[in-house]
Design an enzyme around this catalytic site. Structure first.
Site, PDB file in Angstrom:
ATOM      1  N   LYS A   5       1.020  -1.218  -0.064  1.00 10.29           N
ATOM      2  CA  LYS A   5       0.130   0.298   0.717  1.00 10.29           C
ATOM      3  C   LYS A   5       0.502   1.227  -0.067  1.00 10.29           C
ATOM      4  O   LYS A   5       1.656   1.284   0.664  1.00 10.29           O
ATOM      5  CB  LYS A   5      -1.152   0.073   1.329  1.00 10.29           C
ATOM      6  CG  LYS A   5      -1.896   1.319   1.611  1.00 10.29           C
ATOM      7  CD  LYS A   5      -2.471   1.521   2.931  1.00 10.29           C
ATOM      8  CE  LYS A   5      -2.761   2.297   2.626  1.00 10.29           C
ATOM      9  NZ  LYS A   5      -3.983   3.136   4.175  1.00 10.29           N
ATOM     10  N   GLU A  44      -8.824  12.442  12.613  1.00  8.01           N
ATOM     11  CA  GLU A  44      -7.827  11.377  12.510  1.00  8.01           C
ATOM     12  C   GLU A  44      -7.354  11.759  13.464  1.00  8.01           C
ATOM     13  O   GLU A  44      -6.555  12.051  13.874  1.00  8.01           O
ATOM     14  CB  GLU A  44      -7.283  11.206  11.162  1.00  8.01           C
ATOM     15  CG  GLU A  44      -6.647   9.621  11.595  1.00  8.01           C
ATOM     16  CD  GLU A  44      -5.865   8.930  10.695  1.00  8.01           C
ATOM     17  OE1 GLU A  44      -5.415   7.554  10.490  1.00  8.01           O
ATOM     18  OE2 GLU A  44      -5.779   9.544   9.499  1.00  8.01           O
TER      19      GLU A  44
END
Length: 382
Positions: free
Chosen positions: A135, A184
């Site tokens: 990723k 976040e």
């Protein structure tokens, strides 16, 4: 946390915020306003940051024993952390004044062409499928001319507009300000309790309620997004495990909403083992998470350096505060912009995995850019 006594509430502190003279950080626990600079933490990178902060607390001789500021994405770049001359704290914000609906305004943004980004994502997908890494988070940056721009009204609008859980306006020095609204939480420590909320896996929201609900339900069932989220959640849990006991990691993510995006999130909590491990030490141990970098981290960093045509600076770093008792809150520096004499740089990124579609990732980053572009009043970007 050591702070000067104040009778102001959160709204008053936001009103008192002045870019270039103060910094502000708004979280679910309250609002902090840091005014002036008493001491600055001098560090050349991430490795010795907690030790340098502890040394400043030990030698500055100042009753405010708290640092506030930002840490960049690159591990060898200097942070901007200061002990302010005065620090005031207030409870959570009260009722919000009338603000435009960010999600509705975001829908009016046209697609922002970026063939270079589409090509970079396509190359990343090829490299992931070839096994180079699993990723990578690839970002975009927009440069906007903004003569005479004052960040303060935008910071206030973001704080009141529900654009993110953690709103910030951080004085970077030299006439530069880091501003934004991040959904976040990288990590927080309050007493013995540690918490984190990694987000990974996203879809743009819709102003049509039925379509918006369909997108949310689809995100919870998306194999691609669940796969991406697993990388981030497991990495944060593994990063915290050496420092925490009774670590609780959800078996499945839940939805986190912002005005422009749906995200998959996992609220991870635990109890600190060693009280000498500060919130900043925990944050640096986690930085960068797969949610802003990728996996494996070294290979993802190399891909970012090759595929992104700009320096991230403080984007995808962390922003927040820490005190001499070890408590603090650090948010991931996303949904943000850097304002300075040269203009405004606005950033957004997306996690790329083997199943990523380059044009879908372009749409996702456009939606994420919408948080800042809406707050800035920009609805047409060439």
């Amino acid at each position: 946390m050591s702070v000067a006594v104040s009778t102001l509430d959160g709204a008053d502190l936001l009103d008192a915020y002045q870019a270039g003279q103060s910094s502000v950080f708004v979280s679910p626990r309250g609002t902090l306003l840091a005014e002036g600079v008493h001491s600055e933490v001098n560090t050349s990178g991430l490795a010795d940051l907690p030790e340098q902060v502890a040394a400043v607390f030990g030698t500055c001789g100042h009753p405010v024993r708290t640092v506030i500021g930002a840490v960049p994405f690159a591990p060898d770049a200097p942070a901007r952390l200061v002990v302010p001359r005065r620090l005031r704290r207030a409870p959570v914000l009260g009722a919000a004044p009338a603000v435009p609906a960010a999600s509705a305004a975001r829908e009016s943004l046209p697609p922002i062409p970026d063939p270079g980004y589409v090509a970079a994502v396509a190359r990343a997908v090829e490299e992931i499928q070839a096994g180079v890494y699993t990723k990578v988070v690839l970002a975009r940056a927009l440069r906007l001319a903004a003569p005479g721009f004052d960040p303060a009204p935008v910071v206030r609008a973001l704080a009141y507009g529900g654009a993110g859980t953690y709103t910030f306006g951080i004085d970077l020095g030299g006439g530069r300000t880091l501003l934004g609204a991040s959904p976040e939480l990288q990590v927080a420590r309050h007493g013995r309790t540690v918490s984190a909320n990694p987000l990974a896996g996203s879809i743009p929201r819709s102003t049509d309620p039925a379509e918006d609900a369909r997108r949310a339900a689809g995100l919870l069932e998306s194999a691609k997004d669940l796969h991406e989220h697993t990388f981030a959640s497991e990495a944060v849990a593994e990063g915290l495990r050496p420092y925490c006991r009774n670590l609780r990691v959800p078996s499945e993510p839940t939805l986190t909403a912002t005005p422009t995006m749906w995200h998959l999130g996992s609220r991870i909590t635990g109890e600190i083992v060693d009280p000498d491990v500060s919130s900043l030490a925990l944050a640096t141990a986690l930085h960068p998470t797969p949610a802003v970098c990728g996996t494996p981290p070294a290979a993802a960093r190399r891909a970012i350096a090759e595929l992104e045509p700009f320096d991230r600076g403080f984007f995808a770093g962390m922003v927040g505060w820490a005190d001499a008792d070890g408590d603090g809150e650090w948010a991931v520096t996303i949904r943000c912009a850097t304002a300075g004499p040269e203009g405004l740089d606005v950033y957004a990124g997306a996690g790329i995995v083997a199943a990523s579609d380059p044009h879908a990732e372009l749409a996702e980053t456009t939606a994420k850019l919408g948080t800042m572009l809406t707050a800035l009043g920009v609805f047409n970007v060439a």
